[in-house]
Design an enzyme around this catalytic site. Structure first.
Site, PDB file in Angstrom:
ATOM      1  N   ARG A 278     -30.881  -0.490 -40.317  1.00  0.00           N
ATOM      2  CA  ARG A 278     -30.613   0.910 -40.670  1.00  0.00           C
ATOM      3  C   ARG A 278     -31.358   1.400 -41.918  1.00  0.00           C
ATOM      4  O   ARG A 278     -31.818   2.546 -41.931  1.00  0.00           O
ATOM      5  CB  ARG A 278     -29.108   1.151 -40.791  1.00  0.00           C
ATOM      6  CG  ARG A 278     -28.513   1.310 -39.411  1.00  0.00           C
ATOM      7  CD  ARG A 278     -27.032   1.396 -39.369  1.00  0.00           C
ATOM      8  NE  ARG A 278     -26.639   1.517 -37.973  1.00  0.00           N
ATOM      9  CZ  ARG A 278     -25.461   1.179 -37.494  1.00  0.00           C
ATOM     10  NH1 ARG A 278     -24.534   0.707 -38.280  1.00  0.00           N
ATOM     11  NH2 ARG A 278     -25.201   1.326 -36.220  1.00  0.00           N
ATOM     12  N   ARG A 303     -46.228  31.160 -54.757  1.00  0.00           N
ATOM     13  CA  ARG A 303     -45.813  32.399 -54.094  1.00  0.00           C
ATOM     14  C   ARG A 303     -45.252  33.362 -55.140  1.00  0.00           C
ATOM     15  O   ARG A 303     -44.308  33.023 -55.876  1.00  0.00           O
ATOM     16  CB  ARG A 303     -44.739  32.095 -53.043  1.00  0.00           C
ATOM     17  CG  ARG A 303     -44.074  33.299 -52.436  1.00  0.00           C
ATOM     18  CD  ARG A 303     -44.998  34.053 -51.515  1.00  0.00           C
ATOM     19  NE  ARG A 303     -44.300  35.136 -50.825  1.00  0.00           N
ATOM     20  CZ  ARG A 303     -44.907  36.073 -50.126  1.00  0.00           C
ATOM     21  NH1 ARG A 303     -46.246  36.070 -50.009  1.00  0.00           N
ATOM     22  NH2 ARG A 303     -44.220  37.019 -49.522  1.00  0.00           N
ATOM     23  N   GLY A 375     -39.645  31.102 -46.817  1.00  0.00           N
ATOM     24  CA  GLY A 375     -39.361  32.411 -46.221  1.00  0.00           C
ATOM     25  C   GLY A 375     -39.891  32.497 -44.799  1.00  0.00           C
ATOM     26  O   GLY A 375     -39.776  31.543 -44.019  1.00  0.00           O
ATOM     27  N   GLU A 399     -30.012   5.472 -33.857  1.00  0.00           N
ATOM     28  CA  GLU A 399     -29.651   4.278 -34.653  1.00  0.00           C
ATOM     29  C   GLU A 399     -28.252   4.428 -35.243  1.00  0.00           C
ATOM     30  O   GLU A 399     -27.989   4.005 -36.364  1.00  0.00           O
ATOM     31  CB  GLU A 399     -30.679   4.033 -35.762  1.00  0.00           C
ATOM     32  CG  GLU A 399     -32.010   3.505 -35.262  1.00  0.00           C
ATOM     33  CD  GLU A 399     -32.040   1.988 -35.086  1.00  0.00           C
ATOM     34  OE1 GLU A 399     -31.462   1.280 -35.920  1.00  0.00           O
ATOM     35  OE2 GLU A 399     -32.634   1.536 -34.102  1.00  0.00           O
TER      36      GLU A 399
HETATM   37  C1  FAD Z   1     -35.235  10.783 -29.551  1.00  0.00           C
HETATM   38  C2  FAD Z   1     -34.306   9.654 -29.276  1.00  0.00           C
HETATM   39  C3  FAD Z   1     -34.782   8.354 -29.295  1.00  0.00           C
HETATM   40  C4  FAD Z   1     -33.930   7.286 -29.010  1.00  0.00           C
HETATM   41  N1  FAD Z   1     -34.425   6.003 -28.940  1.00  0.00           N
HETATM   42  C5  FAD Z   1     -33.640   5.020 -28.457  1.00  0.00           C
HETATM   43  C6  FAD Z   1     -34.182   3.736 -28.160  1.00  0.00           C
HETATM   44  O1  FAD Z   1     -35.371   3.490 -28.354  1.00  0.00           O
HETATM   45  N2  FAD Z   1     -33.367   2.796 -27.610  1.00  0.00           N
HETATM   46  C7  FAD Z   1     -32.046   3.041 -27.354  1.00  0.00           C
HETATM   47  O2  FAD Z   1     -31.373   2.157 -26.857  1.00  0.00           O
HETATM   48  N3  FAD Z   1     -31.494   4.241 -27.652  1.00  0.00           N
HETATM   49  C8  FAD Z   1     -32.258   5.243 -28.169  1.00  0.00           C
HETATM   50  N4  FAD Z   1     -31.708   6.485 -28.428  1.00  0.00           N
HETATM   51  C9  FAD Z   1     -30.281   6.718 -28.170  1.00  0.00           C
HETATM   52  C10 FAD Z   1     -29.461   6.982 -29.415  1.00  0.00           C
HETATM   53  O3  FAD Z   1     -29.282   5.796 -30.133  1.00  0.00           O
HETATM   54  C11 FAD Z   1     -28.136   7.649 -28.967  1.00  0.00           C
HETATM   55  O4  FAD Z   1     -28.433   8.971 -28.604  1.00  0.00           O
HETATM   56  C12 FAD Z   1     -27.075   7.618 -30.042  1.00  0.00           C
HETATM   57  O5  FAD Z   1     -26.624   6.306 -30.244  1.00  0.00           O
HETATM   58  C13 FAD Z   1     -25.877   8.508 -29.718  1.00  0.00           C
HETATM   59  O6  FAD Z   1     -25.409   8.275 -28.432  1.00  0.00           O
HETATM   60  P1  FAD Z   1     -25.135   9.517 -27.454  1.00  0.00           P
HETATM   61  O7  FAD Z   1     -26.347  10.361 -27.462  1.00  0.00           O
HETATM   62  O8  FAD Z   1     -24.673   9.000 -26.155  1.00  0.00           O
HETATM   63  O9  FAD Z   1     -23.981  10.343 -28.146  1.00  0.00           O
HETATM   64  P2  FAD Z   1     -22.394  10.104 -27.986  1.00  0.00           P
HETATM   65  O10 FAD Z   1     -22.056   8.691 -28.290  1.00  0.00           O
HETATM   66  O11 FAD Z   1     -21.942  10.671 -26.703  1.00  0.00           O
HETATM   67  O12 FAD Z   1     -21.830  11.001 -29.180  1.00  0.00           O
HETATM   68  C14 FAD Z   1     -21.690  12.426 -29.078  1.00  0.00           C
HETATM   69  C15 FAD Z   1     -21.035  12.915 -30.366  1.00  0.00           C
HETATM   70  O13 FAD Z   1     -19.731  12.333 -30.496  1.00  0.00           O
HETATM   71  C16 FAD Z   1     -19.634  11.660 -31.739  1.00  0.00           C
HETATM   72  N5  FAD Z   1     -18.792  10.469 -31.602  1.00  0.00           N
HETATM   73  C17 FAD Z   1     -18.844   9.527 -30.631  1.00  0.00           C
HETATM   74  N6  FAD Z   1     -17.937   8.562 -30.862  1.00  0.00           N
HETATM   75  C18 FAD Z   1     -17.293   8.890 -32.002  1.00  0.00           C
HETATM   76  C19 FAD Z   1     -16.258   8.301 -32.775  1.00  0.00           C
HETATM   77  N7  FAD Z   1     -15.683   7.144 -32.420  1.00  0.00           N
HETATM   78  N8  FAD Z   1     -15.841   8.930 -33.902  1.00  0.00           N
HETATM   79  C20 FAD Z   1     -16.412  10.100 -34.279  1.00  0.00           C
HETATM   80  N9  FAD Z   1     -17.406  10.707 -33.600  1.00  0.00           N
HETATM   81  C21 FAD Z   1     -17.835  10.111 -32.473  1.00  0.00           C
HETATM   82  C22 FAD Z   1     -21.052  11.283 -32.109  1.00  0.00           C
HETATM   83  O14 FAD Z   1     -21.208  11.046 -33.493  1.00  0.00           O
HETATM   84  C23 FAD Z   1     -21.822  12.509 -31.623  1.00  0.00           C
HETATM   85  O15 FAD Z   1     -21.763  13.519 -32.585  1.00  0.00           O
HETATM   86  C24 FAD Z   1     -32.551   7.545 -28.755  1.00  0.00           C
HETATM   87  C25 FAD Z   1     -32.068   8.877 -28.770  1.00  0.00           C
HETATM   88  C26 FAD Z   1     -32.920   9.909 -28.994  1.00  0.00           C
HETATM   89  C27 FAD Z   1     -32.381  11.324 -28.940  1.00  0.00           C
END
Ligand code: FAD
Length: 419
Positions: A278, A303, A375, A399
């Site tokens: 991280r 500016r 701006g 992450e």
């Molecule tokens: C551009 C991009 C690149 C990525 N690259 C990789 C990669 O290379 N490999 C890989 O494996 N993954 C990758 N990811 C996936 C990324 O790690 C996930 O999107 C992330 O872990 C969040 O999961 P989710 O999108 O399913 O959101 P969700 O888990 O569905 O969460 C949705 C919302 O609910 C909140 N939430 C969920 N659980 C809780 C809780 N217990 N308490 C409070 N809030 C909660 C979250 O914080 C978030 O705001 C990538 C994502 C993106 C967008």
């Protein structure tokens, strides 16, 4: 004798300056184009490979730097250049770290070089953990790995999503469940070698930011990999599964130690790996924030409105003061966590999560302030801060989202099973 130092030393300063030159001369001029094209910037990766910036040797050298700050310094500089291109250059390291953390020496020696290719034939790698129904909740992975003992092969089936470099990678590292009843403890990581039948790219996502980095679904349809592609080997997996089953049985019988899910080795190995990686992601966010801050500082000085530079207004100057303060505070948190990880200091207050949380939120806040200071210009694609703001938004999502970082910190400092 003093053992406290924040001086990275001459070697790291030389690396920083070298990367800064590449970021300024090669990445910056290419940033807007690749953001618009939303494609992997292969020519820039090739250029980085020729210079030795995209190479296993370079990252291994930084990774094993005893001070721990080699990787954060490299990340900050590359992402100062551009975040989308930066992620295209360092995305491979996500998969490389998974092999480094879980693989045997032989597996590291076999797969890590294939992830990078050669300067004349560059390759990228992908780390595939997330699934449509398993993002933050990694224990919910559905991708199955079943062992075919007769052939000594693993058969993988499932759909991965959001994979950086997914489908365009030479080597994919896939996390799959071998025993769904054990949740996260029943999972293992597999290397899918180049050209393996059954692995294909699904949807490629159109994104808000880091658009030069390729993000896609990866479909695994009866993918067969040799037994030696299980990272760490079968013997180690079987031992780990046996321990996890014992703990699960103890928990079912009401044994508190089993119920805690920790057992003899203390912490879940996958979570420990995430914690350690991280700070590097936090350092990427710092690079974006620093870039936007520098543009805003320069703009505020030059500016002129109401007959004087806008920085003469306390409202603007104090914002810049806060931007710089938060960037420096983020770097201190990232360097502390990186130093701790490199020196086997346990993260007793989830210091890795703290650094990613604070740096990610700082990048979003700083880039938003930079747009405001510029701006109307800040809102256009004539200036880079609009792109930097879009790029920064991912740093509270991937992450581990900011909420998940807070969850990890809260649980660590309290020892309570906070939900
Ligand atoms: C551009 C991009 C690149 C990525 N690259 C990789 C990669 O290379 N490999 C890989 O494996 N993954 C990758 N990811 C996936 C990324 O790690 C996930 O999107 C992330 O872990 C969040 O999961 P989710 O999108 O399913 O959101 P969700 O888990 O569905 O969460 C949705 C919302 O609910 C909140 N939430 C969920 N659980 C809780 C809780 N217990 N308490 C409070 N809030 C909660 C979250 O914080 C978030 O705001 C990538 C994502 C993106 C967008």
């Amino acid at each position: 004798m003093s053992t406290f130092s924040l001086d990275p030393g001459p070697d790291q300063i030389a690396v920083r300056d070298w990367l800064h030159g590449f970021a300024a001369d090669v990445m910056r001029p290419a940033a807007a184009e690749w953001d618009e094209r939303e494609e992997t910037p292969w020519p820039v990766i090739q250029e980085a490979a020729k210079l030795g910036i995209y190479s296993l040797d370079f990252y291994a050298q930084q990774y094993f730097d005893p001070s721990g700050v080699g990787i954060p310094i490299a990340m900050e500089e590359l992402f100062w250049g551009d975040a989308g291109i930066g992620l295209s250059i360092v995305g491979t390291t996500l998969a490389a770290v998974a092999v480094l953390a879980n693989g045997t020496e032989e597996q590291i020696g076999t797969w890590a070089p294939q992830m990078f290719g050669t300067p004349d034939d560059v390759k990228v790698a992908a780390f595939c953990s997330s699934e449509p129904d398993a993002g933050s909740d990694v224990s919910a992975l559905r991708t199955r790995a079943v062992y075919d003992e007769a052939k000594d092969e693993w058969v993988l089936n499932g759909t991965k999503t959001w994979a950086t470099n997914g489908g365009i990678a030479a080597v994919h590292v896939v996390v799959a469940t071998v025993d769904p009843a054990l949740g996260a403890r029943g999972q293992a990581s597999f290397v899918v070698p180049p050209g393996t039948p059954g692995l294909s790219q699904g949807q490629k996502f159109k994104k808000h930011g880091i658009r030069a980095s390729h993000t896609a679904e990866v479909v695994l349809d009866g993918v067969r990999v040799p037994g030696h592609c299980l990272l760490g080997g079968k013997e180690k997996l079987d031992e780990r599964l046996a321990r996890a089953r014992e703990r699960a049985a103890a928990a079912a019988n009401g044994d508190a130690k089993g119920a805690s899910g920790k057992g003899a080795s203390g912490k879940n190995a996958a979570m420990a790996t995430f914690e350690a990686s991280r700070p590097a992601v936090g350092a990427q966010a710092i690079g974006i924030a620093r870039a936007a801050y520098e543009v805003a500082l320069d703009y505020a000085r030059t500016r002129v409105q109401f007959g004087r530079p806008i920085i003469d207004n306390q409202g603007v100057a104090f914002t810049l003061a806060d931007m710089k303060t938060r960037i420096d505070a983020s770097r201190l948190l990232v360097w502390r966590a990186s130093w701790m990880a490199a020196n086997q200091q346990p993260f007793t207050s989830a210091e890795g999560s703290m650094s990613k949380l604070y740096a990610g939120e700082t990048a979003k806040w700083v880039t938003a302030q930079a747009m405001q200071i510029l701006g109307g210009n800040g809102f256009t694609r004539e200036y880079p801060v609009e792109r930097m703001h879009r790029d920064s938004a991912i740093y509270s999502i991937f992450e581990g989202t900011s909420e998940i970082q807070r969850l990890v910190i809260a649980r660590t400092i309290s020892g309570m099973p906070i939900r």
